[in-house]
Scaffold this motif. Sequence first.
Motif: not given
Length: 393
Positions: A82-85, A317-321, A389-393
Amino acid sequence: MKIRYRSLDVFRGATVCLMILVNNPGSWAHIYAPLEHAPWHGLTPTDLVFPFFLFAVGNALSFVIPRLQQAGPAEFWKKVIKRTLMIFGIGLFLNWYPFVRWNEGSLQFIRWVSSPTSGVRIFGVLQRIAVCYFFASVIVYYLKPRAAYFLCLILLLAYWALCILGNPSDPYSLNGWFGTNVDKAILHIPHMYKGEGVPFDPEGIASTMAAIVQIVFGYFVGIYIRNSSAEIPKDLTDKNDYRNPMFKMLTVLFVAAVGLLVTGFCWDMVFPVNKKIWTSSYTVYTTGLALLTLCVMIYFIEIKGSRGFLASFFEVFGKNPLFIFALSAFFPKTAALFKTKDGVTPWNWLYTKVLVHTPGAKENGSLLYAICVILLMWAIAWWMDKRKIYIKV
């Protein structure tokens, strides 16, 4: 004693910040030399940014993989695929976005293939991160550390051998490097980078072999840091206490960094350090520099307790890189849709109308504009952090 290493967030955030800096000058024609990539062989500070980020991805992976190992293979594959895609898809989206471009006063759709030599580029920075993340995750999940280390060694040596076998007479030049033929055969010319004047992709397929190792090395460092933290006595309140295993940890990491630097430097004599074809010597040398930088940060932030302005600035910056990095590419592409006849957009207005007149060298205004972009992206990252707000990409 469980410790959250703030230095890892600062390291990752500083890397993202520098990525934004080098990708957003006011003018590509006016850039200070340290903010440009090396023409071919060699290094500039800019050539350290991408491998440092991959190293940071490996650090973060060391906190995720143990949980996934407990959850089982099904959860591992679900998470990693999922994360790779997602990361690859965002990178491909940004390459194609905004799907139209101005041509002779009208907007025209950008075709997947517009001619035999042009089309939408498939690979890029985010795509390389995605591919390297996938293979590195599989390696560290299924192999024990010793086996993973030897596999990394095999990958680095195999890539070197492929370079030589691909073109024994001229293996490391722009025209002689074997990886371009691989990319032409699989990706095809319309989907390759043309920034060097010929079809050549610096984030292509072949050179990914060595880049994968960068993440695995970062994972090894992250695991070692976690294990060292577990050895800290529960009654230890003073980080300068001689019993603090951090001192031993830093010594080991520093020695490892020097070893990597020496190895990379020696390897450079026969396999040149080169970011654009991501040579094995480049992987080893930049990992050493990344590790050395991280050692300095751990010493000042974790042991000395430094809470300076720069550390706090980069930490945001490191929280939502990945989200912030992608956003910094999304904004100028969107603004390009609203271009005036003289080429001014809402994104470059500040430079073309104001900062271009900055006194002194033309590079001053260009650099000042890049700093303004950083401040804008920091403000967004700070706002997100304040609202959790932390967006996990």
